[in-house]
Design a protein around this motif. Structure first.
Motif, PDB file in Angstrom:
ATOM      1  N   VAL A   5       0.753  -1.163   0.025  1.00 51.82           N
ATOM      2  CA  VAL A   5       0.032   0.087   0.013  1.00 51.82           C
ATOM      3  C   VAL A   5       1.003   1.286  -0.061  1.00 51.82           C
ATOM      4  CG1 VAL A   5      -1.731   1.224   1.265  1.00 51.82           C
ATOM      5  CG2 VAL A   5      -1.863  -1.117   1.222  1.00 51.82           C
ATOM      6  N   ILE A  16      -3.156  -0.114  -3.552  1.00 49.71           N
ATOM      7  CA  ILE A  16      -2.655  -1.412  -3.084  1.00 49.71           C
ATOM      8  C   ILE A  16      -2.384  -2.165  -4.310  1.00 49.71           C
ATOM      9  CG2 ILE A  16      -5.004  -2.502  -3.383  1.00 49.71           C
ATOM     10  CD1 ILE A  16      -3.674  -4.016  -0.583  1.00 49.71           C
ATOM     11  N   GLY A  58      -3.447  -0.714   5.753  1.00 51.07           N
ATOM     12  CA  GLY A  58      -2.399  -0.116   5.416  1.00 51.07           C
ATOM     13  C   GLY A  58      -2.368   1.421   5.134  1.00 51.07           C
ATOM     14  N   ASP A  61      -2.521   2.949   8.836  1.00 51.75           N
ATOM     15  CA  ASP A  61      -1.398   2.806   9.533  1.00 51.75           C
ATOM     16  C   ASP A  61      -0.624   3.751   8.976  1.00 51.75           C
ATOM     17  OD1 ASP A  61      -1.973   0.390  10.810  1.00 51.75           O
ATOM     18  OD2 ASP A  61      -0.996  -0.992   9.360  1.00 51.75           O
ATOM     19  N   GLN A  62      -0.343   4.052   7.763  1.00 53.51           N
ATOM     20  CA  GLN A  62       0.467   5.023   7.257  1.00 53.51           C
ATOM     21  C   GLN A  62      -0.118   6.462   7.687  1.00 53.51           C
ATOM     22  OE1 GLN A  62       1.395   5.126   2.884  1.00 53.51           O
ATOM     23  NE2 GLN A  62       0.923   2.996   2.924  1.00 53.51           N
TER      24      GLN A  62
END
Length: 94
Positions: A5, A16, A58, A61-62
């Motif tokens: 991602v 993705i 993803g 999280d980023q």
């Protein structure tokens, strides 16, 4: 299956890649300096294989790692957030 991602700022989306093929994206827009996650799309070839969840994870999280706070209007991401409250810190208050 290799999943990656990454943000594509030029297209205003997180993408993705599955084995180097574009499998889906989370589109966003910026309103008053706040990123708004508006739409998630996964290619039909990858539906039902956990790609959407990996994309959501993803992306969030980023954003969390960067310390960003966002608004979410995408129904898929709102549903994902309900099942994964560990990401509520990423969501900006109204």
């Amino acid at each position: 299956m290799s999943l990656l991602v990454e943000e594509n700022p030029a297209r205003r989306r997180f993408e993705i890649l599955v084995d180097d093929a574009l499998a889906g994206f989370v589109g966003y827009r910026v309103e008053s300096g706040t990123m708004v996650l508006v739409h998630t799309e996964v290619d039909q070839r990858f539906e039902g294989k956990g790609v959407g969840s990996a994309l959501a994870r993803g992306t969030l999280d980023q954003l969390r790692d960067r310390g960003e706070r966002v608004r979410i209007t995408c129904p898929f991401l709102l549903s994902y957030l309900e099942r994964h409250p560990e990401y509520t810190s990423v969501v900006a208050g109204d």
